[in-house]
Every structure is written in structure tokens, then in C-alpha cells.
Scaffold this active site. Structure first.
Site, PDB file in Angstrom:
ATOM      1  N   ASP A  46      52.883 -54.101  17.687  1.00 49.44           N
ATOM      2  CA  ASP A  46      51.532 -54.239  17.167  1.00 49.44           C
ATOM      3  C   ASP A  46      50.726 -55.148  18.074  1.00 49.44           C
ATOM      4  O   ASP A  46      51.174 -55.530  19.156  1.00 49.44           O
ATOM      5  CB  ASP A  46      51.590 -54.799  15.742  1.00 49.44           C
ATOM      6  N   HIS A  81      45.732 -58.175  12.806  1.00 48.01           N
ATOM      7  CA  HIS A  81      46.318 -56.891  12.395  1.00 48.01           C
ATOM      8  C   HIS A  81      47.831 -57.009  12.298  1.00 48.01           C
ATOM      9  O   HIS A  81      48.469 -56.497  11.369  1.00 48.01           O
ATOM     10  CB  HIS A  81      45.918 -55.836  13.428  1.00 48.01           C
ATOM     11  N   SER A 113      47.329 -47.760   9.224  1.00 48.51           N
ATOM     12  CA  SER A 113      48.076 -48.905   9.745  1.00 48.51           C
ATOM     13  C   SER A 113      48.908 -49.556   8.662  1.00 48.51           C
ATOM     14  O   SER A 113      49.924 -50.190   8.940  1.00 48.51           O
ATOM     15  CB  SER A 113      47.117 -49.957  10.318  1.00 48.51           C
TER      16      SER A 113
END
EC number: 3.4.21.-
Length: 1083
Positions: free
Chosen positions: A139, A211, A427
Site C-alpha cells: 500500500d 490510506h 480499497s
């Protein structure tokens, strides 16, 4: 080449602004499409509802536009390697009512709503948290400071240097209970290990949440300080591969590739990939791709918008896909990808590898996003003022449908000192599946990547239209159902390599369908609890496979494997070179049949384990060989009489070879069953193999068992065997007792079988003893002697004698005037005989008076209430009593004295015990005990102030006990009334020594002897008999018992006085300790 995380934004910025955008987009559109939890493409649809599970119902085949049958060839993504099925078109729909609410769990907090959507609660309630499972996360995001989040303690984070090759680990340990927080500043190039010093409730961290943090929290975030919104697998170990290229929103392909390499080197099995290459092919229909490989490669490049130069092809297909393929094949890794958020008909390109390389399908899962009604999300996010709205939402599964499923598009996370954060995008759909895969790997640590993806896909809830389609793939993730193992074998054979030892068992509880088979390897046991219809072969190469239900598959057992039929079951043909085991583990007693709907071949190296009462029925031909192990254990064979009968154990349309081809036969007759010979008979319905069986003599068997029993049990064991033999002689003589039908019909009390009607439960209880383990013979025969009745009665009689002695002692030290006294007495002791121990406990409270009734005469009377307990082996007794005690003493000057003693008590003895093989009996018996005593004593001067007394006499005990009958078991005891008298001789010394005018010490020593012994055994018979008689066993109460005691009397003044006594009575085998205290008032 660069890729982006699959946030629902055109250009992702992992900041608070991006989060705010995600939380404000709430509109969702879309419709149609569906998935299924079974591989049948013509299966009927199911709805989505509370705790529902997907089911399939056959219906007419559906025509799918745009798909040619020949395209199925060599296209695993379309047909799972099959050329006889079709796939739903991505636009196919079915007329059906709107789906109901998808909430199937009941987590009460709204922030856990996405967990309810995937039915997570059953997995959590079963205790699965991902502990011991290593999960990789590739990620990006600003996350160096975020390693101080307590929700993510334990996460291992890896950055990369400018060459995208060397990673430095940042490892967070558990938060200490003390110490304050501190910010951590570190570069990804630092060669250092960072350890936080922070408490979960005292954290100073960066303002931005990346994220990478959000994805990590969904997979393995912990619930801190009582907050409910933890992750799916909060105890999993997270390996974070941060591939940020410095722009905070894009990832370098080289870094991604190296991240996969590093995770593989660390043994990580599950990898989350919430990113993808943005599609520029719009809605290009890749279903129309031609068969040639070159056309596919070109279309793939067009679809991805990738660089068409040689370097672009090398990076896209040789580097990325080659890297993925290597780790799937050689590292057993499962890669989970999000489809992307472009609201396109096709997913991101990273998940397309199985379309190009069929074998890669076993290691890739693509995840699309669904809303709470089961439809795809479509989000609108407005750009700069004055521009047209841009639509963003989950991409469809598209051509990855066969390795794709759906998961919630929205989730909620909460970090320390933040409000719940609502996030949306595929996601976060992908890590929901990743976390569930971690739970699955915790429960089944042996599962391969192929096992994991098969289980996750085939247990998905069917949503939308029927079939594995291009929108939802297999359907909505069902974590609760996945934790029960696969629901189908659609991708060929499912190899279960259950590594471990034979004492470890794993269970599949779903019904399993599909065209594949099952290959069982490894030493641990695998249990199938469903009714399985998969049509591939079942091959057991190692360990054991247990069938609790029906299994349509043909079976093959290799030399190191074992097949266990538990209970009634059926299956296809069976060929065995290993072990086939038909004996029940629970010994339920049912006459169960294992039905082989085909042929049977038992090869020469194998063994058939079975038991009487279990029938192996073969529709076809049975070829017999190898070893036979026949057990008479359990109840299924029914009661056996002394004459004997045939009990069938195998039937077939034809037995192809004579039964003598069993190269070796071993038998276990249990405690009393005798297996004489195997017989083959032919009939109109086929051939049958039977054993001729009869019962053994219980008395002789018990006598033999008594030789190995502890000395204290020998008599009881022999008595129990004699009692049982008497009962079975009676049963043998009853009508039709030798037939298996006896047990069932007699239990129903059928009026047309009057000869056996009274014996229903008795036959079952006697049969259980006949077929019990021979090693349990001593215990069983001892229980059939019911010695607890005699032993507890003897213990109670001894305790009442102790209480009468207390009255006798009180006559010696009453003094003048009228005295009222209250006392409490506690008794306890053991009775050990020949290695067998019994324990007694007792408590008595008494109130009474004592007074001078003449110049040389003292009289006393007390009323006592007591409770005593007795325990031995697997039997317990509780005796409640109320008794009157009285005594009188007359002094003959200084020479000596005479005493008269009397007691009369009633008691109720309540018994609870095991009897026979596995039954329990309870009973109660009432009785009385009267005691009369006469004593004389001579005083001998001792020292200047003390006295020594020599005392002797007799006591007569008369016990009368009512008849009784136990309940709960046909092998309970029905006892006759009992009358027993015992004459006891008493002799002893007493020493008293004044300490002052208000305190005196006492000491006693003596002996008691039963002059004629005492026998409290109870004649009678079993409650399930009508004529057979016998008697209970009993311990031998020691005839001679030593007694001793110490005590003191104290005058407090104003008429108040107190006493304390300790006494002992016993022998080498027997001992009773008694303590007594009291307080009195003298008028």
C-alpha cells in the site's frame, strides 16, 4: 509505471481532505447482476436475508448472450477449466423482488454494520481473531508517524529506498502499561528498529491518517479502550509494505514487485493489494477477445493503457505478472486485489493474470464493492466548480468473475482521539476479504492458497441474478459460512493436506457440491458433517477422513489412510488398501447401516474395523480381502443369551470371493460377548456375512476379574458377577430374548409380547454390560454389588456410637445442680481396605440436660440432629438422622460406679451411584438404630489431685432397615428389609487432672470389639428382574477398634461453663476423628 490506491477519488490524497470527500458521497446507483455460492451456472437464485445461506435449485438452462461454447476451452476465468458449462453475461438479469436487507449478524454498534453484512459474528463468537497468521499489505500513504496508533500496535512496517529494492523494518511492540507518548520521526532509509513508548489512552500522533492506516485497521485494527470498531482479524500480524513514491498518491511498480518478494521471503501467505492500474479502455468488452494469445496480449495492453514499447510489455507481463505467478506457484501465497472505483465493467488489470495463465487462478481473488442492498456502488464526486460531475464507484468483476467476489464498499474505523471515520471504496472491500482469509487460515492453518480461495468464493451469499457473473462474481462474502469450510469443489480436486498428528481434527460443516473431488493428505483428521454431492473422487492418502453424513463421491483409501463412517451414512463405490472403520465412537446403540451405492473392494493390505450391530450394505459386488477386526463393543448387537444367534455385518448383491479371504481375523468380545465364527449365507436379495455370537457366564468372568482387582474389591466383584448371572438366566428364559427385535419391542411395552414386555430396559442394560470394554470389568461388577448401602449404614452406626459415648463422658463430669448444655460435633475419617478407600463426614448438633437426681446418682438426656456423608468409588450416600440419647450413673462411694446408656435414632439414607456400563441409579432407605449399654468403673488414685478410672462393659446395637427400590436403572437394586443385632465389648482407661478450681483436663484410651461381627448386606435383586435374587456387597468393618481422646472443662463463672473434646476411633484400615465443643449453664 505507476499505480494508485483504489480510493473513490480521481487523484488520491491520503489526507483528512480525502477522508472528508469519502464521507460526503452517499448516493448509490446500479442494479442487476448477481453471484452464487455454488458453481452451477444453471442453479436457481436465492434471496438475501437474515442468517440465510445460499442454496441451489435446479432450473432450465439459461442462454447467455455473447459467449460461445468454444471460448470455454482453456479459459479458466470463464469456465474453471470446464468445456461443458457457460457463464452468465455481465448484463444478464433475472426478474425477482428487490433483495431484503443484508444484515445477517447482530453487532449492535452501527460502526460495525459492514461486519453484519458479511455475517462475521459466528466467526468472532467461535474465538477466531487471526492470531498466529501473517498478513501482508502492499500500500501507500503517510504512515511513519502512525505507527504510534495503539489500534495498530504490533504492526510491522517496511519502507523502501530509492532503488526500490532494500526494505527497512519498523516494528511496533505491544503498548506498555506505563510511560508517555512520543512522536517518532524516521526516514524510510533509516537502518533502525523503532519501538514506541506509549499507552493506548495517551497517544500523540500525526494529524493525517494515511490510506495504509485505514487498510491496516480494517484487516487487523484492535478495539482500544472499549471502542467497538476493531478490524476483522485484530490479532493477525500485519506486514506493511509502503511503496509510496514520494507523491503520497502513487506507487512504483518496481516497489510493488519487490514488496511481494520480501513478503514471500518472510513466509507471509496472504497479501492485500488495495490498488490497481486505472483502466482507460472505458467499457471495452473483453468478453469478445479472440482465442489467440497474441490478440489477448494486445487487448490487455490496450485495456490497461500501458506502454506498448518492449519495456512496457516487459514490466507489465514479465515482471509484474511473472512475479505474481511465481509467488502463487512456489510460495503458496494468496493475493487479494480490489477491482477499482471507476464504475467500469472491468476491474483493474493486476487481477487479470489467471485469464492469461490458468494455474494462477488458485492464488488470486478480486474484490468488488457492494452497498447494503447488494448492488454496486456508484458515487458522484464533483470536481472544480462549473465542471460536469464525474461518476466513481466500484468496478465490476468483469472477466475475473470466476475468481471474484463482493464485499461491503463502506466501512467505519476509529482511531484514538478521533470520531468514527466513514470510508468508502474497493480499497476497503479488499481488506475485509483479506481479514476473513486470516480468520480462515487461523482455523485451518494447513490450507493452501487454492483451499483458501475455494472456500471464500464458494461460501459467498447469492445476491442479484443467478450464476457467477461479471458484476458480483461469486456473490457477497459470508465469513460465518466460510469458517465451516468450502461449499463446493468447482475448480477440480480440493487437496486437504491436514498436516499434524492424528489427535487433531478439523471439520467441514457445509454441504459440498461441485464436479471436483477431495484428496486427503496429512496426519490430522478431517471430518465432513454435511450431505455432500460433489462428483469427483475422494482419495485418502494420509490421516483419517470421517463421514458424519452422506457422501456421493466414490472413495479410495490408500495404505496410510483411514475412512471412518460415523453413524448411518452412504456413499459411492469404495476401494480400500488402508483402514475402513465402521464402529461408532459414541456407541449409540442404533442398528446403523453404512450404505455403499456401488461396489466394494477390500484389498489385501487393508483392514475392515466394524462392530456387531453395524451393517455394511453394498448394492454391487463385494470383493473381500485383508484383515477383519470385529468388535462386540457397544449396544447395537443387542442382548445375547447363552444359546447364541447370527448377527449380520456385511451384505452385498454378490460376495465375489469367499469370506475366508480375510487373511486375518481379530475379535473383541467385550466383557461378556463370545464371537464364535463367521458364516456366509445366500438369499434372494444377495449374500450375507454374519458372526455367530453368544454370551459368557457373568459369575465366572467376574471371578477371573477379581484376581486382578484390589483386595478390598474382590468380594464385591464376585458378588456383582453372581447377581448379574442370576439376572441373565432369568432373561434367557423369557420369550424371544435371543432376537435383536427384543430390545426395541420390549422397550415399547408391546402387549403382543407379554413374555418379554417387563424386561425392555433390563435387556438394554444387560446388553450394555455384555458389550462393555473388558478392561472395565472390575468397575462394572463392583457397581452391580451396590456395596454403598452396607458401607454407609456401617459408617452411620459407628458415628451414632461416638455420639452415645459423648453422653457417657458427660455423666462423669457434670458436677452439682441442673446443667443445660448445647454442643456441636464434627466427624470425619477414611475407611481403607485392600487398596480401596471410602470417606466419611458428619455433623451433629445436640441440646440436653444433666442433673443430680440423688446423692450418688446423675442422669442426662440429649436430642441430636445430624447429617453424615459417605463416598466410595462412583457412589455417594447422604444420611440424615434424629436421635435421642440418655444415660444414668450411680456412684458406689469412692470405689467406683455403674452406668446405663440408651440411644434411639431414625435415619434416611439417600444414595446416588453409577451402575452397570453407563447407567445411573438413585435410591433412599429408612431405618432405625437402637443402642443399649451397661458399664462399670473402678477409681484408682492418681497423683495428689488426679483420678484414674478403669471402665468396662457391653453395648448392644439393633439396626432395622426398611425395604427399598432404586430408580433410574434396570440394574438398580431392590432391597429387602434388614434386621441386624451386634454385641460390642467396651474397655478403657480415663484420667482426669484438675488444673485449678475452674479447669480440668481429661484423657481417655480404650478398645471396642464387635463380639459377633456386623453384616449390613441387603438381600434382594435388580429392579429390572422379577425372580432373580442376590445380595449386595459390603466392606468388612474392623471387629476391633482402638479409641482415645483428650478434653477440658472450664467454669466461666455466674453458672456458665464450656467444654472441648477430641476423640479418635479406628484400626489399621479404619479411622474416625471427632471434635466437639459445647457451652452450658448450671442452675
Amino acid at each position: 509505471m505507476r499505480t494508485t490506491p483504489t480510493f473513490p477519488t480521481k487523484t488520491f490524497k491520503p489526507t483528512a481532505m480525502a477522508l472528508a470527500v469519502a464521507t460526503t458521497l452517499s448516493a448509490c446507483l446500479g442494479g442487476g447482476g448477481g453471484g452464487t455460492s455454488a458453481p452451477d451456472f444453471n442453479a436457481g437464485g436465492t434471496g438475501i436475508g437474515s442468517n440465510s445461506r445460499a442454496t441451489t435449485a435446479k432450473s432450465a438452462a439459461v442462454s447467455y448472450a455473447g459467449i460461445k461454447n468454444e471460448m470455454c476451452k482453456d479459459r479458466s476465468m470463464l469456465c474453471a477449466g470446464r468445456d461443458d458449462v457457460a457463464v452468465t453475461d455481465r448484463d444478464a438479469k433475472i426478474n425477482r423482488p428487490p433483495p431484503p436487507n443484508l444484515h445477517t449478524g447482530d453487532f449492535p454498534n452501527p460502526n460495525d454494520a459492514y461486519k453484519n453484512l458479511i455475517n462475521l459474528k459466528p466467526a468472532i463468537e467461535a474465538g477466531y481473531t487471526g492470531r498466529g497468521v501473517e498478513v501482508g499489505i502492499v500500500d501507500t500513504g503517510e504512515s511513519v508517524g502512525s505507527i504510534s496508533f495503539p489500534e495498530l500496535y504490533g504492526r510491522k512496517e517496511h519502507g523502501y529506498n530509492e532503488n526500490y529494492k532494500n526494505y527497512t523494518a519498523y516494528m511496533r511492540k505491544e503498548a506498555p502499561e506505563d510511560g508517555g507518548g512520543k512522536d517518532i520521526e524516521a526516514s524510510f532509509d533509516d537502518e533502525a528498529v523503532i519501538e514506541t513508548e506509549a499507552k493506548p489512552t495517551d497517544i500523540r500522533h500525526v494529524k493525517e491518517i494515511g490510506h495504509i492506516d485505514l487498510v491496516s485497521h480494517i484487516i487487523g485494527g484492535r478495539s482500544v479502550d472499549g471502542r467497538p470498531a476493531g478490524g476483522i482479524a485484530p490479532d493477525a500480524t500485519l506486514h506493511i509494505m509502503n511503496t509510496n513514491d514520494g507523491t503520497k498518491n502513487e506507487m512504483m511498480v518496481a516497489a510493488i514487485r519487490n514488496a511481494w518478494v520480501k513478503l514471500g521471503e518472510r513466509g507471509v501467505r496472504i497479501v492485500n493489494n488495495s490498488f490497481g492500474t486505472t483502466s482507460r479502455a472505458g467499457t471495452a468488452d473483453l468478453f469478445q477477445i479472440a482465442n489467440s494469445e497474441e490478440q489477448y496480449r494486445q487487448a490487455l495492453l490496450d485495456y490497461s493503457g500501458g506502454d506498448k514499447t518492449d519495456e512496457g510489455i516487459r514490466l507489465m507481463q514479465q515482471s509484474d505478472y511473472g512475479n505474481l505467478s511465481y509467488h502463487i506457484r512456489n510460495k503458496n501465497m494468496l493475493f487479494i486485489f480490489s477491482t477499482g472505483n471507476d464504475a467500469q465493467a472491468q476491474p483493474n488489470t493486476y487481477a487479470l493474470l489467471p485469464f492469461y495463465e490458468k494455474d494462477a487462478q488458485k492464488g488470486i481473488i478480486t474484490v468488488a464493492g457492494v452497498d447494503r442492498s447488494g448492488e454496486k456502488f456508484k458515487r458522484e464526486m464533483y470536481g472544480e466548480p462549473g465542471t460536469e460531475p464525474l461518476e466513481y464507484g466500484s468496478n465490476h468483476c468483469g472477466i475475473t468473475a470466476m475468481w471474484c467476489l463482493s464485499a461491503p464498499y463502506e466501512a467505519s474505523v476509529r482511531f484514538t482521539r478521533t470520531n468514527p471515520i466513514q470510508i468508502a471504496g474497493t480499497s476497503f472491500s479488499a481488506p475485509i476479504v483479506t481479514g476473513t482469509a486470516a480468520l480462515l487460515l487461523q482455523k485451518y492453518p494447513w490450507m493452501s492458497n487454492d483451499n483458501l480461495r475455494t472456500t471464500l468464493l464458494t461460501t459467498a451469499q447469492d445476491i442479484g441474478a443467478v450464476g457467477v457473473d461479471s458484476k458480483f462474481g461469486w456473490g457477497l462474502l459470508d465469513a460465518g459460512k466460510a469458517m465451516n469450510g468450502p461449499a463446493s469443489f468447482p475448480f477440480g480436486d480440493f487437496t486437504a493436506d491436514t498436516k499434524g498428528t492424528s489427535d487433531i481434527a478439523y471439520s467441514f460443516r457445509n454441504d459440498i457440491s461441485g464436479t471436483g473431488g477431495l484428496i486427503k493428505k496429512g496426519g490430522s483428521q478431517l471430518q465432513l458433517h454435511g450431505n455432500n454431492t460433489y462428483t469427483g473422487k475422494t482419495i485418502i492418502e494420509g490421516g483419517s477422513l470421517v463421514l458424519y453424513g452422506n457422501n456421493k463421491s466414490d472413495m479410495r483409501v490408500e495404505t496410510k489412510g483411514a475412512l471412518i463412517y460415523n453413524g448411518a451414512a452412504s456413499g459411492g463405490s469404495l476401494n480400500s488398501d488402508g483402514i475402513v472403520y465402521l464402529a461408532d465412537t459414541d456407541q449409540s446403540g442404533a442398528n446403523e447401516t453404512v450404505h455403499i451405492k456401488g461396489s466394494l473392494q477390500l484389498d489385501g493390505k487393508g483392514t475392515l474395523y466394524t462392530r456387531l450391530g453395524k451393517l455394511l450394505k453394498v448394492d454391487g459386488t463385494a470383493i473381500i480381502g485383508g484383515k477383519l477386526y470385529m468388535s462386540a463393543r457397544g449396544k447395537g448387537a443387542g442382548y445375547l443369551n447363552s444359546t447364541g444367534r447370527r448377527v449380520p455385518f456385511l451384505s452385498a448383491a454378490k460376495i465375489g470371493q469367499d469370506y475366508s479371504f480375510f487373511t486375518n481375523i481379530e475379535t473383541d468380545g467385550g466383557l461378556l460377548a463370545s464371537l464364535d465364527s463367521v458364516e456366509k449365507t445366500a438369499g434372494s436379495e444377495g449374500d450375507t456375512l454374519s458372526y455367530y455370537v453368544r454370551r459368557g457366564n457373568a459369575a465366572r468372568t467376574a471371578s477371573a476379574a477379581a484376581h486382578s482387582a484390589p483386595a478390598g474389591l474382590k468380594h464385591a466383584v464376585e458378588q456383582g458377577g453372581s447377581n448379574l448371572e442370576n439376572l441373565m438366566v432369568e432373561l434367557d428364559a423369557s420369550e424371544s430374548s435371543a432376537t435383536p427385535e427384543t430390545v426395541e419391542t420390549a422397550a415399547a411395552d408391546r402387549t403382543d409380547m407379554p413374555g418379554i414386555r417387563p424386561y425392555g430396559a433390563t435387556f438394554r442394560a444387560a446388553a450394555a454390560v455384555q458389550h462393555a470394554n473388558a478392561a472395565d470389568g472390575v468397575r462394572i461388577f463392583n457397581s452391580l454389588a451396590a456395596t454403598v448401602y452396607a458401607d454407609s449404614t456401617a459408617a452411620h452406626a459407628d458415628m451414632q456410637g461416638r455420639r452415645l459415648k459423648a453422653v457417657s463422658d458427660g455423666l462423669d463430669h457434670n458436677g452439682t445442680g441442673l446443667r443445660v448444655i448445647a454442643q456441636t460435633q464434627q466427624d470425619g475419617g477414611t475407611w481403607e481396605q485392600g487398596g480401596v478407600e471410602g470417606k466419611m463426614r458428619g455433623s451433629t448438633q445436640t441440646v440436653g440436660i444433666a442433673a443430680k437426681t440423688g446423692e450418688n446418682t446423675t442422669a442426662a438426656a440429649t436430642l441430636g440432629m445430624g447429617r453424615s456423608t459417605w463416598s466410595e468409588n462412583s457412589a455417594n450416600a447422604k444420611t440424615d438422622s434424629i436421635s435421642l440419647f440418655a444415660g444414668i450413673r450411680h456412684d458406689a462411694g469412692d470405689i467406683g460406679y455403674l452406668k446405663g446408656l440408651f440411644s434411639y435414632g431414625r435415619y434416611k439414607n439417600s444414595i446416588s451411584r453409577s451402575t452397570g456400563a453407563d447407567e445411573h441409579a438413585e435410591g433412599s432407605v429408612n431405618g432405625t438404630l437402637m443402642q443399649l449399654g451397661a458399664l462399670g468403673g473402678v477409681n484408682v488414685p492418681f497423683a495428689a489431685t488426679g483420678d484414674l478410672t478403669v471402665e468396662g462393659g457391653l453395648r448392644y446395637d439393633l439396626l432395622k432397615q426398611d425395604a427399598f427400590a432404586e430408580k433410574g436403572s434396570a440394574l438398580g437394586w431392590s432391597g429387602n428389609s434388614l434386621t441386624e443385632g451386634t454385641l460390642v465389648g467396651l474397655a478403657g482407661l480415663k484420667l482426669s487432672q484438675p488444673l485449678s478450681d475452674k479447669a480440668v483436663l481429661f484423657a481417655t484410651a480404650g478398645v471396642e470389639r464387635d463380639l459377633n461381627g456386623r453384616d449390613y448386606t441387603v438381600t434382594g435383586g435388580f429392579t429390572g428382574a422379577t425372580a432373580a435374587t442376590g445380595k449386595t456387597g459390603a466392606r468388612n468393618m474392623p471387629h476391633t477398634r482402638l479409641v482415645a481422646g483428650l478434653g477440658a472443662d472450664v467454669e466461666f463463672g455466674n453458672g456458665w461453663n464450656g467444654l472441648a473434646r477430641y476423640s479418635y476411633a479406628g484400626s489399621k484400615q479404619y479411622g474416625n476423628h471427632s471434635g466437639r465443643v459445647g457451652v452450658g449453664y448450671r442452675f
